[in-house]
Motif scaffolding. Structure first.
Motif, mmCIF file in Angstrom:
data_model
loop_
_atom_site.group_PDB
_atom_site.id
_atom_site.type_symbol
_atom_site.label_atom_id
_atom_site.label_comp_id
_atom_site.label_asym_id
_atom_site.label_seq_id
_atom_site.Cartn_x
_atom_site.Cartn_y
_atom_site.Cartn_z
ATOM 1 N N ASN A 211 -2.123 -0.414 13.605
ATOM 2 C CA ASN A 211 -1.428 0.621 14.388
ATOM 3 C C ASN A 211 -2.330 1.395 15.326
ATOM 4 O OD1 ASN A 211 0.845 -0.094 12.960
ATOM 5 N ND2 ASN A 211 0.587 1.526 11.438
ATOM 6 N N VAL A 212 -3.641 1.226 15.222
ATOM 7 C CA VAL A 212 -4.554 2.016 16.055
ATOM 8 C C VAL A 212 -5.509 1.128 16.847
ATOM 9 C CG1 VAL A 212 -4.411 4.130 14.685
ATOM 10 C CG2 VAL A 212 -6.099 2.398 14.069
ATOM 11 N N GLN A 213 -5.169 -0.155 16.969
ATOM 12 C CA GLN A 213 -6.018 -1.055 17.757
ATOM 13 C C GLN A 213 -5.952 -0.651 19.238
ATOM 14 O OE1 GLN A 213 -7.923 -3.824 16.472
ATOM 15 N NE2 GLN A 213 -8.836 -3.608 18.487
ATOM 16 N N THR A 214 -7.100 -0.489 19.854
ATOM 17 C CA THR A 214 -7.169 -0.180 21.294
ATOM 18 C C THR A 214 -8.106 -1.174 21.967
ATOM 19 O OG1 THR A 214 -8.945 1.417 20.856
ATOM 20 C CG2 THR A 214 -6.705 2.308 21.011
ATOM 21 N N GLY A 215 -8.244 -1.054 23.275
ATOM 22 C CA GLY A 215 -9.187 -1.893 24.013
ATOM 23 C C GLY A 215 -8.503 -2.941 24.868
ATOM 24 N N PRO A 216 -9.304 -3.625 25.710
ATOM 25 C CA PRO A 216 -8.733 -4.579 26.669
ATOM 26 C C PRO A 216 -7.990 -5.750 26.010
ATOM 27 C CG PRO A 216 -11.162 -4.590 26.745
ATOM 28 C CD PRO A 216 -10.751 -3.434 25.912
ATOM 29 N N ALA A 217 -8.464 -6.229 24.862
ATOM 30 C CA ALA A 217 -7.843 -7.433 24.278
ATOM 31 C C ALA A 217 -6.407 -7.163 23.840
ATOM 32 C CB ALA A 217 -8.680 -7.938 23.100
ATOM 33 N N VAL A 218 -6.179 -6.038 23.171
ATOM 34 C CA VAL A 218 -4.829 -5.784 22.658
ATOM 35 C C VAL A 218 -3.851 -5.495 23.805
ATOM 36 C CG1 VAL A 218 -4.976 -3.291 22.220
ATOM 37 C CG2 VAL A 218 -3.591 -4.723 20.721
ATOM 38 N N ARG A 219 -4.384 -5.058 24.956
ATOM 39 C CA ARG A 219 -3.547 -4.883 26.155
ATOM 40 C C ARG A 219 -3.456 -6.179 26.966
ATOM 41 N NH1 ARG A 219 -7.179 -0.514 27.118
ATOM 42 N NH2 ARG A 219 -8.068 -1.652 28.881
ATOM 43 N N ASN A 220 -4.172 -7.208 26.507
ATOM 44 C CA ASN A 220 -4.302 -8.467 27.260
ATOM 45 C C ASN A 220 -4.737 -8.193 28.710
ATOM 46 O OD1 ASN A 220 -4.377 -11.185 27.664
ATOM 47 N ND2 ASN A 220 -2.268 -11.569 27.008
ATOM 48 N N VAL A 222 -6.868 -9.035 31.151
ATOM 49 C CA VAL A 222 -7.740 -10.194 31.421
ATOM 50 C C VAL A 222 -8.877 -9.829 32.367
ATOM 51 C CG1 VAL A 222 -7.808 -12.546 32.357
ATOM 52 C CG2 VAL A 222 -5.844 -11.803 30.983
ATOM 53 N N LYS A 223 -8.575 -8.986 33.357
ATOM 54 C CA LYS A 223 -9.587 -8.642 34.347
ATOM 55 C C LYS A 223 -10.796 -7.954 33.694
ATOM 56 C CE LYS A 223 -10.033 -6.142 38.536
ATOM 57 N NZ LYS A 223 -9.590 -4.853 39.095
ATOM 58 N N THR A 224 -10.521 -6.969 32.813
ATOM 59 C CA THR A 224 -11.613 -6.266 32.131
ATOM 60 C C THR A 224 -12.376 -7.213 31.204
ATOM 61 O OG1 THR A 224 -10.438 -4.160 32.254
ATOM 62 C CG2 THR A 224 -12.164 -4.339 30.588
ATOM 63 N N MET A 225 -11.656 -8.061 30.504
ATOM 64 C CA MET A 225 -12.340 -8.988 29.587
ATOM 65 C C MET A 225 -13.253 -9.940 30.369
ATOM 66 S SD MET A 225 -9.627 -9.817 26.506
ATOM 67 C CE MET A 225 -8.113 -9.944 27.456
ATOM 68 N N GLU A 226 -12.777 -10.425 31.510
ATOM 69 C CA GLU A 226 -13.615 -11.315 32.327
ATOM 70 C C GLU A 226 -14.856 -10.589 32.830
ATOM 71 O OE1 GLU A 226 -10.220 -14.446 33.978
ATOM 72 O OE2 GLU A 226 -11.045 -12.912 35.329
ATOM 73 N N SER A 227 -14.668 -9.340 33.226
ATOM 74 C CA SER A 227 -15.806 -8.549 33.698
ATOM 75 C C SER A 227 -16.826 -8.338 32.565
ATOM 76 C CB SER A 227 -15.287 -7.224 34.259
ATOM 77 O OG SER A 227 -16.209 -6.189 34.066
ATOM 78 N N HIS A 228 -16.328 -8.079 31.343
ATOM 79 C CA HIS A 228 -17.229 -7.899 30.194
ATOM 80 C C HIS A 228 -18.007 -9.184 29.899
ATOM 81 C CE1 HIS A 228 -14.981 -4.196 28.341
ATOM 82 N NE2 HIS A 228 -15.741 -3.871 29.359
#
Lengths: 255, 255
Positions: A211-220, A222-228
């Motif tokens: 219930n408290v998962q945050t971050g780029p992955a849980v929002r899918n 993709v742009k932020t994940m690729e940049s990381h």
């Protein structure tokens, strides 16, 4: 109770202190290394020994708090005294002791101990297993003298708990390490991340992690994940970890 | 200061409350969704709007706290008012705003916010960047009215911080989730792990993670790791994560 500690590592040190503080009498502390035994024994006002043939049989309970690999041989040597024996290992079944004595049990504190930090033992979950009912009852009574958080847990469940603890403690600490290394490489102070680490842990004290998962992955995102992933170009191992965990979180978000 | 909030998500909610409590005046709250704007505006005694053409230009600062993807288009629409604009995104460079106005900055709170949990803003690290010295000074002064933990961080460093935060927060929370799922599957209560999770985080508040790493991998305890991998036989994905992180920890222990 009169209690004998076999071992002088982190668990023996913290458990011994909690038992002593609760009014129990520590008879002896055994370690292969007499200096280590003496240091802990001094704090516990106990006798230090480095030879199991010097065991004082006038005790109510042997607590084996050694590394997992030597529990078996220690049990073999102290079983002839015919006193109750427990070990404190998450990964070791009660059978290791039952081979030598019916008066067997497990007294597993589910916490991470280090010599550099005090632990409030009253909040440490103690997972108890006894070979028979009276043994279980005795261990439970003892457990409640030092903790408010006592559970009966059998050997099969304890194995799962021990595995889950690796995911909940050892792996997160490694990820803290990778974050700290990333910061150090770019001359950023680890203090910037410490409040985030604490808040992340405090959240799941009351919430479920899902219930408290945050971050780029849980929002899918993709742009932020690729940049990381791009930022980790010179760290292929971290890249791999980033991708694997992000994929798992995306999957979790979709269930 | 007179402050206008663009966005009504977790960051806008917590940041708005902290600013209001510090005595600043929140002029308007904008959200595409008027209900969301109204809910936050009500708490902040501000006006709610869902149309950027209704912006009140009598403000000292626009804070864009939307999802990263819309920062650019929002900035384009509010730049004509010629007032200072900041965004609160870890992953977005200051250039996105500089395209439209020189009065640009970043006001990045390095914390995980959820609507279900209060946060003590005074401990939240605020990472500040201004397009020029006076802008930086103004943002720093504002930041210190709500937090004791204010740092100047440029866009390149902020990217690294944002990446490190994924390792320090999002990934550990996912691992808490896997641990909780393992326990649930075997009818064990997640409460058994909660003290361990908290203690693991509390340790690195004062120690470096490398100094407090525990578990089978750092001891290179192959027998326990093999037994854990065996327990995960029906969870190939978790098996993969277990092996990858354990190998990384073994490597870390050897450096």
């Amino acid at each position: 109770m009169r209690i004998t500690l076999i071992g002088s590592g982190n668990v023996a040190t913290h458990l011994g202190a909690a038992l002593k503080n609760a009014g129990h009498y520590i008879v002896q502390v055994y370690s292969r290394n007499l200096q280590n035994a003496a240091l802990l024994a001094y704090h516990l006002k106990a006798e230090a020994i480095d030879d199991l043939s010097l065991i004082n049989a006038d005790t109510d309970l042997f607590i084996i708090s050694t590394s997992d690999g030597v529990i078996d041989s220690v049990a073999a040597q102290i079983a002839p005294y015919q006193k109750p024996i427990v070990h404190t290992s998450g990964a070791t079944p009660i059978q290791v002791l039952l081979k030598y004595t019916e008066h067997s049990g497990v007294f597993y504190p589910l916490q991470t101990f280090s010599k550099v930090k005090e632990v409030n033992f009253r909040t440490v979950p103690l997972c108890i297993e006894g070979a028979y009912e009276d043994m279980t009852a005795m261990l439970k009574e003892l457990a409640f003298t030092i903790s408010n958080n006592v559970s009966e847990v059998n050997s099969a469940q304890r194995k799962i708990l021990h595995l889950a603890a690796v995911f909940a403690c050892n792996f997160p600490n490694y990820l803290y390490y990778t974050a700290q290394q990333l910061l150090a490489k770019h001359e950023l102070n680890f203090n910037l991340l410490r409040p985030l680490i604490l808040e992340t842990a405090e959240k799941v004290e009351v919430q479920l992690p899902a219930n408290v998962q945050t971050g780029p992955a849980v929002r899918n995102d993709v742009k932020t994940m690729e940049s990381h992933v791009g930022l980790l170009n010179d760290e292929p191992e971290l890249q791999h970890i980033y991708e694997l965990l992000s994929q798992a979180i995306i999957k979790m978000g979709n269930t």
